[in-house]
Design a protein around this motif. Structure first.
Motif, short mmCIF file in Angstrom:
data_model
loop_
_atom_site.label_atom_id
_atom_site.label_comp_id
_atom_site.label_asym_id
_atom_site.label_seq_id
_atom_site.Cartn_x
_atom_site.Cartn_y
_atom_site.Cartn_z
N UNK A 1 1.78 2.99 2.01
CA UNK A 1 0.43 2.44 1.84
C UNK A 1 -0.03 2.62 0.40
N UNK A 2 0.27 3.79 -0.19
CA UNK A 2 -0.08 4.00 -1.59
C UNK A 2 0.67 3.04 -2.50
N UNK A 3 1.90 2.69 -2.17
CA UNK A 3 2.69 1.77 -3.01
C UNK A 3 2.05 0.39 -3.04
N UNK A 4 1.49 -0.06 -1.92
CA UNK A 4 0.80 -1.36 -1.92
C UNK A 4 -0.42 -1.35 -2.83
N UNK A 5 -1.16 -0.23 -2.84
CA UNK A 5 -2.29 -0.13 -3.78
C UNK A 5 -1.78 -0.05 -5.22
N UNK A 6 -0.66 0.61 -5.41
CA UNK A 6 -0.06 0.71 -6.75
C UNK A 6 0.35 -0.67 -7.27
N UNK A 7 0.81 -1.56 -6.41
CA UNK A 7 1.14 -2.93 -6.83
C UNK A 7 -0.11 -3.66 -7.31
N UNK A 8 -1.24 -3.41 -6.67
CA UNK A 8 -2.50 -3.98 -7.17
C UNK A 8 -2.82 -3.46 -8.56
N UNK A 9 -2.57 -2.17 -8.79
CA UNK A 9 -2.92 -1.58 -10.08
C UNK A 9 -2.06 -2.12 -11.21
N UNK A 10 -0.80 -2.42 -10.96
CA UNK A 10 0.08 -2.92 -12.02
C UNK A 10 0.05 -4.44 -12.13
N UNK A 11 -0.78 -5.09 -11.33
CA UNK A 11 -0.95 -6.54 -11.46
C UNK A 11 0.08 -7.37 -10.75
N UNK A 12 0.67 -6.85 -9.66
CA UNK A 12 1.67 -7.62 -8.89
C UNK A 12 1.31 -7.59 -7.40
N UNK A 13 0.11 -8.08 -7.04
CA UNK A 13 -0.25 -8.02 -5.61
C UNK A 13 0.50 -9.03 -4.75
N UNK A 14 1.21 -9.98 -5.37
CA UNK A 14 1.91 -11.00 -4.58
C UNK A 14 3.13 -10.45 -3.85
N UNK A 15 3.55 -9.22 -4.20
CA UNK A 15 4.72 -8.63 -3.54
C UNK A 15 4.32 -7.55 -2.53
N UNK A 16 3.03 -7.45 -2.18
CA UNK A 16 2.59 -6.39 -1.28
C UNK A 16 3.19 -6.54 0.11
#
Length: 607
Positions: free
Chosen positions: A305-320
């Motif tokens: 779950x934290x990794x999905x939020x981390x993808x938002x932080x690095x600007x790659x939410x399309x891979x969540x």
């Protein structure tokens, strides 16, 4: 007619002259005059004859020209008729083509309608597939819940049965106690079995409480027990908490204790537990490996779950969705490979570099979950060591602060964060302008962005990026560059052992951090120097050698472990053959051999 006119003219003139000259002239003079006239007439006749011949020749020439023109006229008329015929045929062909074009247009409209209907059907089918997947996941969750309730029901039935037995024994004990107190009969205590109803000389009513206290102690001891001694139910609960609850059904049928998982290979997990997903299998293998090696990795504290939020932080939410479905957690980020990213449908080279730099930042901050800065604070003279911790949203806030707010939304989904800006040598102001969709014609705007970008990264990073740009092997970053899986080098060394997908060692960020130099409070940028990602050419040179060396090391380590196992097995067999007196605490030979194999749980996987 001309001759006749001349004759009449001279004749009448001679008659008139004769009558007039009879009186004045003689006959001789008239004769001489007539001869002169005759000669003049002869001359005139010759001249006229020449003229007539010349006119006749002209007439003949004109007749010949007329005949030629007539022939040309006939040929032209024939050509005109042929042209008319060909034109009529072309017009008919044109009409036919127009009719065919109209038919094709009608067919095209029909095909477009069919295509739109097919796309609608396909979208509906995709929606149904997604619904089916969600329903399947819900069904699996309901089945897991049902199995959990069944196991809990079975687990609760046992204490109630023991409670009933204890209550029955308590009632019997009370009855015998009253009989003994009332002296209604002398029953021998040994014959009646009163000893088994007495709880250490106390009343039998305390029996159920004593039985419960024993279970609580057993639970406490099981809680503090090592993983190899865990029960099946506890292992299944651990799998559910680990994010792999869909495999609990098969785990209950196969796993007898934690020792089963510790000695299992990836092939056993795929065969017995049905773990077909390579990343799920890799996640479980990494967790078991950390348990075997007793390594307390801080990355293991970061769940999926934290990794999905981390993808938002690095600007790659399309891979969540892909990361969430694969249950990628912090430990998997630490051991993430290029093949794993390709399996997660991350094919862009820029996105690979973004994830690599983001994992690099996590390494530097010892996988601190709060290391990225999402909101701007009062910062004056921002250093690169602080910029490297900026999230994608923080970079957008910086763009707004430098009067580029209209282009800031273009960074969503681009993978741009502080780690990529600082740690990637090929990322410069032109790359940022390209990602912001600033047209090349707006030179002043691009110059303004480059100036603020250079101020942000500092002079040392600017010089490093300038050196990389001026090198001969420099290739600029683009949004269209793709990453493809690469073959192993070293002359078909991979044929010695078939390498599966989840056994790759081509890590995205292969960095071993030093705990003393990479604490979360470090702010000096010099700690980041030398750890920045390399260029593609250097990576290509390192990939083959690094993967090959690791394969050779794993292969040699497996051989050494195998020889150690064989030597231990020989010692065990010798000791079991020489021992003659079986004591109470002596172990069986099979158990000893099994312990020798459990001491090397990953040997089979390594070989």
């Amino acid at each position: 007619s001309c001759f006749k006119n001349l004759f009449y003219y001279y004749y009448w003139g001679s008659q008139v002259n004769h009558h007039s000259s009879t009186n004045n002239e003689t006959y001789q003079e008239r004769l001489a005059r007539l001869e002169g006239d005759k000669e003049s007439l002869i001359l005139q006749v010759s001249v006229l004859t020449d003229q007539v011949e010349a006119q006749g020749e002209k007439i003949r020439d004109l007749e010949i020209c007329l005949e030629g023109h007539q022939l040309k006229l006939n040929a032209t008329e024939e050509m005109l008729q042929q042209e008319l015929l060909s034109r009529t045929s072309l017009e008919t062909q044109k009409l036919d083509l127009m009719a065919e074009v109209s038919d094709l247009k009608i067919k095209l409209v029909g095909m477009e309608k069919e295509q739109s209907e097919y796309e609608e059907k396909q979208n509906k089918a995709e929606g149904l597939l997604q619904e089916l997947r969600h329903l399947k996941i819900k069904v699996e969750e309901l089945e897991n819940e049902r199995n959990q309730y069944e196991w809990k029901l079975k687990a609760t039935k046992l204490p109630y049965e023991t409670l009933l037995l204890d209550t029955n024994s308590t009632v019997l004990a009370l009855c015998f106690e009253r009989i003994r107190r009332t002296q209604s009969g002398n029953f021998p205590a040994d014959d009646l079995g009163l000893a088994e109803f007495r709880r250490g000389g106390l009343r039998a009513t305390a029996g159920p409480r004593l039985s419960r206290s024993k279970e609580t102690k057993g639970q406490k001891s099981d809680y503090n027990a090592p993983f190899a001694q865990w029960s099946t139910e506890r292992v299944c609960n651990w799998l559910e908490d680990f994010g792999l609850g869909q495999y609990v059904i098969f785990a209950r049928q196969w796993v007898t204790s934690g020792h089963t998982l510790l000695t299992a290979t990836p092939q056993d997990m795929e065969k017995e537990m049905g773990i077909k997903h390579p990343l799920h299998r890799k996640k479980l293998v990494l967790a078991i490996k950390s348990i075997n090696t007793k390594q307390d990795e801080k990355s293991a504290q970061l769940d999926h779950i934290w990794v999905t939020r981390w993808l938002d932080d690095i600007g790659l939410p399309q891979y969540k969705d892909q990361f969430h479905e694969s249950r990628v957690d912090g430990r998997m980020l630490q051991y993430l490979t290029v093949n794993d990213l390709l399996f997660l449908k991350v094919t862009s080279q820029l996105h690979h570099l973004s994830i690599k730099c983001a994992i690099h930042v996590l390494h530097i901050n010892s996988f601190n979950p709060h290391c990225l800065r999402r909101r701007p604070v009062e910062e004056s003279n921002v250093s690169p060591s602080e910029v490297v911790q900026w999230s994608n949203h923080r970079v957008m806030e910086w763009l707004r602060s430098v009067d580029l707010a209209e282009y800031a939304p273009n960074l969503r989904g681009s993978g741009v964060h502080g780690g990529l800006i600082i740690l990637e040598p090929r990322f410069n102001g032109d790359t940022l302008a390209m990602l912001l969709n600033i047209p090349p014609q707006k030179t002043l705007l691009r110059r303004h962005l480059t100036t603020n970008f250079n101020v942000l990264i500092g002079p040392e990073t600017q010089q490093e990026k300038r050196d990389i740009t001026e090198s001969t092997a420099y290739t600029p970053l683009t949004t269209t560059a793709k990453v493809r899986p690469k073959k192993l080098g070293f002359s078909h060394f991979g044929n010695l052992r078939k390498k599966k997908f989840d056994e790759s060692t081509d890590y995205v960020c292969p960095m071993d951090t030093n705990p003393g130099a990479t604490n979360g409070t470090q702010k000096n940028y010099t700690g980041y120097k030398g750890l920045s990602p390399l260029t593609d050419r250097e990576l290509d040179q390192m990939e083959h050698s690094e993967g090959t060396v690791k394969q050779i090391g794993a292969f040699s380590q497996g051989i050494s472990n195998l020889t150690t196992m064989l030597s231990q097995d020989e010692i065990v067999t010798k000791t079991t053959n020489t021992s003659c007196l079986p004591g109470a605490g002596q172990e069986k030979p099979d158990a000893v051999v099994q312990k020798s194999f459990t001491s090397f749980p990953l040997v089979t996987h390594t070989i």
